[in-house]
Design a protein around this motif. Structure first.
Motif, PDB file in Angstrom:
ATOM      1  N   LEU A 167       0.824  -1.207   0.000  1.00 54.90           N
ATOM      2  CA  LEU A 167       0.000   0.000   0.000  1.00 54.90           C
ATOM      3  C   LEU A 167       0.864   1.264   0.000  1.00 54.90           C
ATOM      4  N   TRP A 168       1.947   1.273   0.761  1.00 48.94           N
ATOM      5  CA  TRP A 168       2.830   2.441   0.750  1.00 48.94           C
ATOM      6  C   TRP A 168       3.456   2.638  -0.632  1.00 48.94           C
ATOM      7  N   GLU A 200      -6.290  -6.465  -6.272  1.00 49.22           N
ATOM      8  CA  GLU A 200      -5.000  -5.908  -6.696  1.00 49.22           C
ATOM      9  C   GLU A 200      -3.904  -6.263  -5.696  1.00 49.22           C
ATOM     10  N   MET A 201      -4.245  -6.284  -4.414  1.00 46.57           N
ATOM     11  CA  MET A 201      -3.264  -6.672  -3.398  1.00 46.57           C
ATOM     12  C   MET A 201      -2.872  -8.131  -3.546  1.00 46.57           C
ATOM     13  N   ILE A 202      -3.859  -8.984  -3.766  1.00 46.83           N
ATOM     14  CA  ILE A 202      -3.571 -10.410  -3.950  1.00 46.83           C
ATOM     15  C   ILE A 202      -2.597 -10.591  -5.106  1.00 46.83           C
ATOM     16  N   SER A 203      -2.858  -9.915  -6.199  1.00 42.19           N
ATOM     17  CA  SER A 203      -1.973  -9.985  -7.364  1.00 42.19           C
ATOM     18  C   SER A 203      -0.585  -9.440  -7.020  1.00 42.19           C
ATOM     19  N   GLY A 204      -0.541  -8.319  -6.329  1.00 46.47           N
ATOM     20  CA  GLY A 204       0.727  -7.703  -5.952  1.00 46.47           C
ATOM     21  C   GLY A 204       1.547  -8.541  -4.985  1.00 46.47           C
ATOM     22  N   GLY A 232       1.631 -11.791  -5.181  1.00 49.48           N
ATOM     23  CA  GLY A 232       2.023 -13.013  -5.874  1.00 49.48           C
ATOM     24  C   GLY A 232       0.945 -14.069  -5.965  1.00 49.48           C
ATOM     25  N   ASP A 233      -0.311 -13.704  -5.801  1.00 49.55           N
ATOM     26  CA  ASP A 233      -1.446 -14.631  -5.931  1.00 49.55           C
ATOM     27  C   ASP A 233      -1.361 -15.834  -4.997  1.00 49.55           C
ATOM     28  N   HIS A 234      -0.783 -15.655  -3.808  1.00 55.57           N
ATOM     29  CA  HIS A 234      -0.638 -16.762  -2.863  1.00 55.57           C
ATOM     30  C   HIS A 234      -1.671 -16.737  -1.744  1.00 55.57           C
ATOM     31  N   HIS A 235      -2.531 -15.729  -1.725  1.00 54.53           N
ATOM     32  CA  HIS A 235      -3.434 -15.559  -0.585  1.00 54.53           C
ATOM     33  C   HIS A 235      -4.887 -15.522  -1.031  1.00 54.53           C
ATOM     34  N   ALA A 236      -5.745 -16.051  -0.190  1.00 50.54           N
ATOM     35  CA  ALA A 236      -7.182 -16.034  -0.461  1.00 50.54           C
ATOM     36  C   ALA A 236      -7.742 -14.627  -0.228  1.00 50.54           C
ATOM     37  N   TYR A 237      -8.813 -14.328  -0.927  1.00 49.55           N
ATOM     38  CA  TYR A 237      -9.484 -13.037  -0.792  1.00 49.55           C
ATOM     39  C   TYR A 237      -9.847 -12.783   0.665  1.00 49.55           C
ATOM     40  N   THR A 238     -10.402 -13.786   1.326  1.00 51.20           N
ATOM     41  CA  THR A 238     -10.836 -13.618   2.724  1.00 51.20           C
ATOM     42  C   THR A 238      -9.653 -13.376   3.655  1.00 51.20           C
TER      43      THR A 238
END
Length: 137
Positions: free
Chosen positions: A26-27, A36-40, A42-48
């Motif tokens: 975010l900074w 966008e954060m999930i993509s940033g 590396g797509d390793h985390h669930a939306y929740t």
């Protein structure tokens, strides 16, 4: 340290690993949706998972969100420099000898940082307020 402009008084700010990664993102990017954060990250985390992290960061007064259509865009509530200052204040407040801790910290500065600090302090009056109306000698 001035707390002017802070939305709440200083409180203990500890970040877990994923919270730190989200804040760093975010900074760097200023404002992102969860996807966008999930993509940033590396797509390793669930939306929740990221939604929960953002809820926790909101409770810690570190992020704010605003609705943008069907999404929420999140942004840091404070700049990285203010967060770092809060962490330094937290460390100093836990010290038994605040003066010794400050001196030890200053001893560890490189010459550029020491010069910056010296210039900042030279621009303050005896009360610690910025000098006003004084012409350079």
């Amino acid at each position: 340290m001035s707390r002017q402009g802070a939305s709440r008084p200083f409180q203990h700010v500890h970040l877990g690993t994923l919270e730190q990664q989200v804040m760093e993102l975010l900074w760097e990017q200023d404002e992102l949706t969860i996807r966008e954060m999930i993509s940033g990250l590396g797509d390793h985390h669930a939306y929740t998972t990221i939604a929960t992290v953002l809820t926790n960061l909101g409770r810690k007064d570190l992020v704010t969100g605003r609705r943008a259509g069907r999404s929420v865009r999140y942004r840091p509530r404070h700049p990285r420099s203010e967060h770092a200052a809060r962490l330094m204040e937290q460390a100093l407040s836990s010290s038994n000898d605040r003066s010794a801790s400050i001196l030890r910290f200053v001893e560890g500065m490189d010459e550029r940082e020491a010069t910056l600090l010296r210039e900042f302090l030279d621009g303050r009056d005896a009360t610690g307020a910025p000098e006003t109306g004084s012409a350079p000698a």
